[in-house]
Design an enzyme around this catalytic site. Structure first.
Site, short mmCIF file in Angstrom:
data_model
loop_
_atom_site.label_atom_id
_atom_site.label_comp_id
_atom_site.label_asym_id
_atom_site.label_seq_id
_atom_site.Cartn_x
_atom_site.Cartn_y
_atom_site.Cartn_z
N ASP A 189 -7.01 -8.17 0.28
CA ASP A 189 -6.99 -6.73 1.05
C ASP A 189 -6.47 -7.14 2.40
O ASP A 189 -7.00 -7.76 3.38
CB ASP A 189 -8.44 -6.15 0.86
CG ASP A 189 -8.27 -4.82 1.48
OD1 ASP A 189 -7.18 -4.37 2.46
OD2 ASP A 189 -9.17 -4.08 1.24
N TYR B 197 0.63 8.98 6.68
CA TYR B 197 1.56 7.96 6.34
C TYR B 197 2.57 7.96 7.44
O TYR B 197 3.05 7.01 7.95
CB TYR B 197 2.17 8.51 4.79
CG TYR B 197 3.42 7.52 4.35
CD1 TYR B 197 2.85 6.07 3.79
CD2 TYR B 197 4.54 7.77 4.62
CE1 TYR B 197 4.02 5.31 3.23
CE2 TYR B 197 5.71 7.03 4.00
CZ TYR B 197 5.14 5.68 3.38
OH TYR B 197 6.26 4.83 2.96
N LYS C 206 3.66 5.14 9.88
CA LYS C 206 5.29 4.61 9.95
C LYS C 206 5.80 4.62 11.21
O LYS C 206 6.79 3.79 11.76
CB LYS C 206 6.18 5.30 8.88
CG LYS C 206 5.75 4.89 7.40
CD LYS C 206 5.81 3.51 7.17
CE LYS C 206 5.22 2.94 5.57
NZ LYS C 206 5.25 1.68 5.36
N PRO D 102 6.82 1.54 -7.74
CA PRO D 102 5.43 2.56 -8.08
C PRO D 102 5.14 3.45 -6.88
O PRO D 102 4.59 4.83 -7.54
CB PRO D 102 4.44 1.23 -8.02
CG PRO D 102 5.31 -0.03 -8.36
CD PRO D 102 6.65 0.09 -7.73
#
Ligand SMILES: NC(=O)c1ccc[n+]([C@@H]2O[C@H](COP(=O)([O-])OP(=O)(O)OC[C@H]3O[C@@H](n4cnc5c(N)ncnc54)[C@H](O)[C@@H]3O)[C@@H](O)[C@H]2O)c1
Length: 257
Positions: free
Chosen positions: A58, A150, A154, A186
């Site tokens: 992880d 997200y 970024k 994915p």
């Protein structure tokens, strides 16, 4: 191809862009250690090349990244390249996104870049030079709605890339980022299922996503790997602190209809 003969590379993530990059670097002569959390993706990458070692990790956990770098040092004795590609992609605006999900997204997507540098750059220094590429996103430049965590991660990757580039430039350690548009991986299948439901026709949704890009298609992970491969090679010796969009023209337009 022998850009990476004798080099040792660390890659975070084992599927999609990370997988394509690990294979690209290995084909160019590098020995690669890839760190991933997904057992199936890890096993598939380990089976794909004898030059790639995969470690269940992880990358948001300091002790796990430190242990992986310790194993890399024992095994190879050097580190030349780091490619940070691991990420999670939660959906939701600031109200929908619970605080733990937001913080987890920052820990995986940004914190892991700090961790691979924190534990990896001291080893890289021994080679007298090195190269790091962080996989950001077009969403760090402009964004769609409903992906607050997200997008925050970024944008932070762009800023952290500049900071690390300045901090390490004097030691000939170059740091750049790439910002892909939609790429067949994915994470994009997750996007397709989020927008079109669990039974989405993935190929049809990918064609629709492709239509949004001026070049008329989505990207392939190997195309991103090729750019990353250039940026970590000696051919890019004067490039640091920059972000490279690889987005089929997506962010060139204003989206005015
Ligand atoms: N595919 C796209 O359209 C697209 C567009 C822009 C940016 N990106 C970025 O590209 C990068 C790679 O994503 P991808 O498209 O290859 O999708 P992907 O889902 O195949 O790759 C993400 C990888 O991160 C790994 N990962 C997630 N959490 C982890 C953790 N805690 N520890 C270790 N590994 C972990 C996953 O197992 C997976 O291998 C990501 O940073 C993503 O944000 C992708």
């Amino acid at each position: 191809m022998s850009d990476f003969d004798g080099r040792v590379a660390l890659v975070t993530g084992t599927t999609g862009i990370a997988r394509a990059t690990a294979l690209h670097l290995a084909e160019g002569g590098a020995r690669v250690m890839a760190l991933g959390i997904d057992p199936a993706g890890n096993a598939a990458l380990a089976a794909a090349s004898s030059d790639i070692t995969v470690r269940q990790t992880d990358v948001s956990v300091p002790a796990e990244v430190a242990a992986a770098l310790g194993e890399l040092e024992d095994r190879f004795g050097r580190l030349d390249i780091i490619v940070n590609s691991a990420a999670v992609h939660p959906y939701g605006d600031a109200v929908d996104t619970d605080p733990a999900t937001f913080m987890r997204c920052l820990a995986v997507n940004v914190g892991s870049i700090h961790l691979t540098a924190h534990f990896g750059v001291p080893l890289m220094r021994r080679s007298g030079k090195g190269a790091i590429v962080n996989v950001a996103s077009v969403q760090g430049h402009a964004c769609q709605s409903g992906v607050a965590a997200y997008v925050a991660s970024k944008g932070a990757i762009h800023a952290l890339t500049r900071a690390m580039a300045l901090d390490f430039a004097g030691e000939r350690i170059r740091v750049n980022s790439v910002s892909p548009g939609s790429v067949r991986t994915p994470i994009l299948e997750l996007a397709a299922r989020t927008f079109d439901g669990p039974d989405a026709d993935i190929a049809a949704v990918f064609r629709r996503f492709g239509d949004a890009h001026p070049i008329g298609r989505i990207g392939e992970p190997e195309e991103v790997a090729d750019l990353i491969g250039f940026l970590v090679s000696d051919r890019a010796g004067f490039i640091t602190g920059s972000d490279y969009r690889i987005d089929g023209g997506l962010t060139a337009g204003l989206g005015v209809k």
